[in-house]
Enzyme design. Structure first.
Site: not given
Ligand code: ACO
Length: 424
Positions: A264, A303, A359
């Site tokens: 987050h 996201h 971010d």
């Molecule tokens: N890098 C690489 N792969 C990713 C990323 C990433 N940053 N984000 C998602 N994926 C991939 C996952 O591995 C998954 O792949 P798969 O289908 O092969 O398993 C797919 O994309 C879907 O990802 P989920 O984790 O299911 O998506 P979710 O909606 O649950 O997660 C989140 C969203 C937590 C923001 C995720 O994208 C993440 O971890 N990003 C990095 C952390 C980040 O930048 N967070 C800030 C968000 S903005 C905020 O809160 C202010």
């Protein structure tokens, strides 16, 4: 019924008609679907609330596919560019309309007069080790405020509720600045009420009497961009704690704790650690390879809601160039740009619709302005406080809301007898 869902239960062949309202069904309607009178009825199972709306809200609108973000109907890009006061946007978010000049003056005066913090809070802060994580201190101090204002427990009184909104808005920048100075072993600086909300925060933080206009604008825009984002993890916590009728300081401390996590608001800190680790542009392809192999995450990318470029990231990227005009370019910008370029052209990221989020670039600006990495999420909390308060207020005054209490699907043992320890 025109807008309805027809369900046939294959277990009983019975038919049910469930109304569709605002594109949603009330999942409580599913409870009428039973095999017999003793049956509990059907529940919705939705880990991580992927498709469950638990509130009706008028505050923030997001269209994640189109990359749209609006506060009370106003596009985020217009507010970031055209509003010359964070408190104006804060008023809009809380009250629902842009203020008149008189309304803004009164709102500002009510908040700024709460910038002074009781001495006992400074005493608590001084008890923390200088190397403590700033977010740990912020969570603690927000919770500690509840001990000073016990009347805040009376959350059904609108006047008392408003007083706490002014206090949390006024106290938070001072708390954040005090935490910054504590980690550096510096004396606290008094608020300067002649300055803007953002300017006063920067002056208290860096111990100055004036603030560079580019930094003041950057801070204002960053606070505006972070001010609300509908039902994200920390806002959900704010509403959830608020639903038990706990005081708003306790709820804000909980929301701040939720924001701290690296998935987050803590992601801005993680982005800088990632850029430090990558070190040079030459190392970018190897890093991306690890991400695609599932060994890492590209922090600041992806996201839950946006499946398009986060509109806030676009504004922040532009803002970074304005700040770097004054500070000189942050050398990590080149690495960030290279990461973004490769990721946006790569099949792995395209297929999963992963784009830079708020971010990805914010930390580069914060660092250029002189904030240490572990302070970035504090700055996010400072901006988000008004969003949390507006959402909390909306929750408390919503007659449909009750204490938040999800159901579970129990998959553990059925009843079994206790076994004495010598027989196990
Ligand atoms: N890098 C690489 N792969 C990713 C990323 C990433 N940053 N984000 C998602 N994926 C991939 C996952 O591995 C998954 O792949 P798969 O289908 O092969 O398993 C797919 O994309 C879907 O990802 P989920 O984790 O299911 O998506 P979710 O909606 O649950 O997660 C989140 C969203 C937590 C923001 C995720 O994208 C993440 O971890 N990003 C990095 C952390 C980040 O930048 N967070 C800030 C968000 S903005 C905020 O809160 C202010």
């Amino acid at each position: 019924m025109v807008n309805s869902l027809q369900i046939t239960d294959s277990r009983t062949q019975k038919q049910y008609t469930i109304p569709i309202e605002n594109g949603a069904i009330r999942t409580m309607e599913l409870r009428n679907i039973k095999v017999n009178d003793d049956d509990f009825g059907i529940m919705g199972y939705d880990p991580a609330f992927m498709n469950t709306a638990s509130v009706k809200s008028k505050i923030t609108y997001i269209d994640g596919d189109k990359g749209i973000l609006r506060y009370r109907g106003y596009p985020i890009e217009q507010l970031a560019e055209e509003s010359h006061s964070f408190l104006e946007v804060a008023y809009l978010i809380f009250h629902g309309e842009l203020p008149t000049k008189d309304q803004l003056d009164e709102w500002r005066s009510n908040i700024m007069s709460e910038c002074f913090i009781p001495e006992s809070i400074a005493t608590i802060l001084k008890g923390f080790d200088l190397s403590s994580h700033p977010m740990g201190m912020l969570v603690s101090l927000l919770g500690a405020l509840s001990t000073l204002y016990p009347e805040s427990q009376n959350i059904h009184d609108p006047t008392i509720r408003m007083k706490q909104v002014y206090r949390l808005m006024g106290h938070t920048p001072t708390l954040c600045a005090m935490i910054f100075r504590h980690t550096k072993g510096l004396p606290f600086q008094e608020p300067n009420l002649q300055l803007s909300y953002s300017g006063n925060f920067l002056a208290m933080t860096f111990g100055t009497t004036t603030v560079h206009p580019v930094f003041e604008r950057a801070m204002r825009v960053l606070l505006i961009l972070h001010a609300d984002h509908e039902q994200n993890c920390s806002t959900n916590v704010m509403r959830c704690i608020g639903s038990s009728l706990a005081n708003p300081y306790a709820a804000a401390a909980g929301a701040t704790a939720a924001l701290w996590g690296p998935l987050h608001g803590g992601a801005n800190e993680e982005v800088l650690k990632m850029l430090d680790e990558i070190r040079t542009i030459e190392n970018v392809p190897a890093f991306i390879k690890e991400v695609k192999e599932g060994k890492r995450r590209l922090m600041g990318f992806g996201h839950r809601v946006y499946k398009n470029y986060d509109p806030r990231a676009r504004v922040i990227k532009q803002l970074a160039y304005e700040v770097f005009e004054v500070t000189g370019k942050n050398p990590k910008l080149e690495i960030a740009l290279a990461l973004e370029k490769i990721a946006l052209e790569d099949e792995y990221f395209i297929k999963r619709r992963l784009y830079p989020n708020v971010d990805f670039y914010s930390g580069l600006i914060y660092q250029a302005m002189g904030f240490p990495t572990n302070f970035f999420t504090v700055l996010f909390a400072l901006g988000r406080m008004i969003g949390w308060l507006a959402q909390w207020n909306e929750h408390i005054t919503d007659p449909e809301q009750k204490i938040a209490r999800p159901r579970q699907v129990y998959v553990g043992y059925d009843e079994r007898p206790y076994i004495p320890i010598n027989q196990r």
